[in-house]
Design an enzyme around this catalytic site. Structure first.
Site, PDB file in Angstrom:
ATOM      1  N   PHE A  36     -13.071  -1.677 -14.968  1.00  0.00           N
ATOM      2  CA  PHE A  36     -13.838  -2.202 -16.086  1.00  0.00           C
ATOM      3  C   PHE A  36     -15.171  -2.723 -15.551  1.00  0.00           C
ATOM      4  CE2 PHE A  36      -9.781  -1.897 -18.010  1.00  0.00           C
ATOM      5  CZ  PHE A  36      -9.907  -2.019 -19.384  1.00  0.00           C
ATOM      6  N   TRP A  69     -12.755   6.591 -18.023  1.00  0.00           N
ATOM      7  CA  TRP A  69     -13.151   6.316 -19.409  1.00  0.00           C
ATOM      8  C   TRP A  69     -14.627   6.643 -19.594  1.00  0.00           C
ATOM      9  CZ3 TRP A  69     -16.493   4.081 -22.681  1.00  0.00           C
ATOM     10  CH2 TRP A  69     -16.087   3.898 -24.006  1.00  0.00           C
ATOM     11  N   LYS A 105      -0.369  -1.084 -30.939  1.00  0.00           N
ATOM     12  CA  LYS A 105      -0.629  -0.527 -29.621  1.00  0.00           C
ATOM     13  C   LYS A 105      -1.751   0.505 -29.621  1.00  0.00           C
ATOM     14  CE  LYS A 105       1.588   1.993 -25.820  1.00  0.00           C
ATOM     15  NZ  LYS A 105       0.727   3.197 -25.891  1.00  0.00           N
ATOM     16  N   LYS A 115      -3.117   4.010 -18.769  1.00  0.00           N
ATOM     17  CA  LYS A 115      -2.291   5.001 -18.053  1.00  0.00           C
ATOM     18  C   LYS A 115      -2.569   6.426 -18.528  1.00  0.00           C
ATOM     19  CE  LYS A 115       2.197   4.931 -18.869  1.00  0.00           C
ATOM     20  NZ  LYS A 115       1.996   3.796 -19.766  1.00  0.00           N
ATOM     21  N   ALA A 174       9.576   4.070 -24.197  1.00  0.00           N
ATOM     22  CA  ALA A 174      10.276   3.768 -22.947  1.00  0.00           C
ATOM     23  C   ALA A 174      10.993   2.424 -22.977  1.00  0.00           C
ATOM     24  CB  ALA A 174       9.295   3.793 -21.777  1.00  0.00           C
ATOM     25  N   THR A 194      -5.208   7.490 -20.088  1.00  0.00           N
ATOM     26  CA  THR A 194      -6.599   7.805 -19.773  1.00  0.00           C
ATOM     27  C   THR A 194      -6.731   8.275 -18.334  1.00  0.00           C
ATOM     28  OG1 THR A 194      -7.307   6.126 -21.364  1.00  0.00           O
ATOM     29  CG2 THR A 194      -8.956   6.892 -19.785  1.00  0.00           C
ATOM     30  N   ARG A 200       3.351  12.782 -23.943  1.00  0.00           N
ATOM     31  CA  ARG A 200       4.142  12.561 -25.149  1.00  0.00           C
ATOM     32  C   ARG A 200       3.262  12.600 -26.391  1.00  0.00           C
ATOM     33  NH1 ARG A 200       6.410   6.933 -24.582  1.00  0.00           N
ATOM     34  NH2 ARG A 200       4.369   6.651 -23.598  1.00  0.00           N
ATOM     35  N   PHE A 224       5.113   3.008 -20.871  1.00  0.00           N
ATOM     36  CA  PHE A 224       5.051   1.623 -20.401  1.00  0.00           C
ATOM     37  C   PHE A 224       4.995   1.587 -18.869  1.00  0.00           C
ATOM     38  CE2 PHE A 224       7.017   0.845 -24.700  1.00  0.00           C
ATOM     39  CZ  PHE A 224       5.870   0.299 -25.239  1.00  0.00           C
TER      40      PHE A 224
END
Length: 553
Positions: A379, A407, A103, A69, A271, A71, A92, A299
């Site tokens: 991906f 990415w 994480k 998210k 969150a 990224t 954030r 999240f």
């Protein structure tokens, strides 16, 4: 393949003064923290209108397979900033808990990152340390008041203000303090929350200026008296001292992306146990400076997305002009039952089952009345058949899905999505709140359960029922609600993946957070102090004699 930190370390950063100038800031508007970081003096900018278009990035429920998210948020901002108009990111700050735990960080990845990546993921400008110090000063003052004659008649059994630490430490969830004799305080049960769960973090991210911050701190309920009356920070007389400790932390932080897009990073509530959004000051500042502001909520759409729209938006004074829901083929297949080890293999059956989760989160975001798009974060193992299945499904839900490859390609991997976002933000829309301000607490909760989670109703434990009756007597029952719930499922059971139906959400207790201006509903077994995994990320992090950091993702 290079790691995220290797890519970040090879980047050539511009001086923060140049980034500030590109963002439309004067040198007098910033307080540099070295070469590549600065605090923004937001009070100098309040006379500027919020001209920018706001794009909220959220996602499906997170999985071990990864969604990306942050990224996508960074890559999309870079794509928009490459055009004729300006763009900024508002994110954030990462917590050391997940950085050293499981994480990971919160600076994006690959060629879609905010930098300096290591600084941001570690101590940054010291905001979290200031919050931890302020939180624990309040805890110490409270216990000192009990020890020094207890003139406020605080019942030690009814203290609700825990201590805080920005590290995952399960051993501190429940502790006994005050042992060691009369000079060591009054013995009582206590515990620690992670700093991002502190009400001070919530207040920092919801305050509009320094005096609003102080006013909110005064209202924090820390305990109850023997007569069951609330005791506040104002009663303890330390609101001024706490505000002093946070006087710099309240200022948003300015950094840049790898493509030199200005980025504001500020505040970091989780969150799943708090409101999951960056600060109002950060978002408002970005909206005053840029044509497009990209922000993300923690999240999935069921947690950060809902809280951004129902808790932050009314205080922000601006609703999103578009919403982007991020998903990956891998995550959807895992949600549909495919094993992690097999995710590189095509599996249309598992993908089709997993699409139910995307469908519920997409439906939840569409209910707010603004355009919603889907980003399929690609991906290398994704097949054309899998991608087409997602796109066809999303089209049937009345939206569009766009491939993003940020990415590997940075902003160039989000050009199609950027074009669609530019069109979407110009559409006429009517933002529709999920609940009304004067709805009772249970009405608000059940609307969240039914419309956002797709469930049946909320069920209260005995303790929560008693608290609800008490809150009604005190006039607290019409405050907004923050659902503290597992991020892994739409239910309160982290093992129930996909989009279950006819389930109840179980609320064990409520926590009043009057300074922040909401009530927290603790559901299931969610915890406010996480624990470390069997092999913490900290075991892979190292530094050499030249100060070069390795293993930080």
């Amino acid at each position: 393949m290079q790691s995220d930190i290797e890519i970040a370390q090879e980047a050539e950063l511009k001086p923060i003064s140049e980034i500030a100038e590109a963002a439309g800031l004067q040198q007098s508007d910033i307080e540099p923290y070295g070469f590549d970081k600065a605090k923004i003096k937001f009070d100098h900018l309040t006379n500027r209108p919020m001209k920018g278009k706001l794009i909220l990035v959220t996602s499906i429920n997170p999985t071990p397979a990864g969604e990306g998210k942050s990224t996508v948020t960074v890559g999309l901002a870079d794509a928009l900033n490459a055009g004729e108009k300006s763009a900024m990111v508002a994110l954030r700050e990462p917590s050391l808990g997940p950085v050293m735990g499981m994480k990971g960080g919160a600076t994006g990845g690959g060629y879609a990152q905010v930098v300096p990546m290591a600084d941001i993921n570690l101590h940054f400008t010291g905001d979290f340390h200031a919050l931890t110090a302020a939180h624990d000063l309040l805890a110490a003052t409270l216990d000192n008041s009990i020890y020094q004659g207890n003139v406020l008649k605080i019942d030690p059994r009814r203290v609700i203000w825990k201590r805080a630490l920005d590290i995952n430490d399960r051993a501190l969830r429940h502790v006994t303090i005050g042992l060691g004799g009369p000079t060591s305080g009054v013995p009582r049960e206590d515990g620690f929350d992670i700093t991002v769960a502190s009400e001070l973090m919530a207040i920092l991210t919801l305050s509009t200026d320094l005096m609003d911050l102080k006013a909110r701190i005064k209202r924090i309920v820390v305990a109850y008296t023997y007569d069951k009356e609330p005791v506040t920070v104002d009663d303890l007389g330390v609101a001024g001292a706490l505000t002093v400790l946070l006087k710099d932390a309240v200022k948003p932080n300015l950094v840049q992306t790898l493509a030199h897009t200005p980025a504001i990073i500020h505040g970091g509530p989780f969150a799943n146990i708090a409101q999951g959004t960056n600060s109002i000051l950060a978002t408002q500042t970005a909206l005053r400076l840029a044509d497009y502001v990209l922000t993300e909520a923690g999240f999935g759409a069921d947690l950060g997305g809902e809280k951004f729209l129902d808790v932050k938006v009314p205080r922000l004074g601006k609703h999103p002009d578009a919403i982007v829901v991020v998903a990956t083929v891998r995550a959807l297949k895992h949600t549909g039952g495919q094993a992690l080890a097999d995710l590189q293999n095509e599996n249309l059956d598992a993908l089709e089952k997993g699409l139910a989760n995307l469908g519920q989160n997409l439906k939840a975001m569409q209910s707010y009345g603004v355009p919603v798009l889907v980003s399929v974060n690609r991906f290398t193992s994704d097949t054309e058949a899998e991608i087409k299945l997602i796109q066809d499904f999303v089209a049937k839900q009345g939206s569009q899905a766009f491939l993003t490859e940020v990415w590997a390609k940075g902003g160039a991997g989000a050009t199609e999505l950027a074009e669609a976002v530019q069109d979407a933000v110009e559409e006429k829309s009517t933002f529709t709140k999920l609940y009304e301000d004067d709805d009772d607490l249970m009405v608000k909760i059940n609307k969240i359960v039914k419309k956002i989670y797709g469930g049946r109703q909320a069920v209260l434990a005995d303790k929560a029922q008693k608290q609800l009756a008490e809150f009604k007597q005190r006039g607290w029952d019409k405050l907004p609600v923050i659902m503290a719930k597992t991020q892994y499922s739409l239910t309160d059971d982290p093992k129930r993946l996909g989009a279950p139906k006819d389930f109840d959400i179980h609320i064990r207790e409520f926590i009043p957070k009057l300074g922040a201006g909401f009530i927290v509903a603790m559901t299931g077994k969610v915890l406010t102090m996480p624990g470390l995994p069997k092999v913490p990320a900290a075991t892979k992090i190292d530094i050499d004699e030249n100060g070069q950091i390795t293993g930080l993702f």
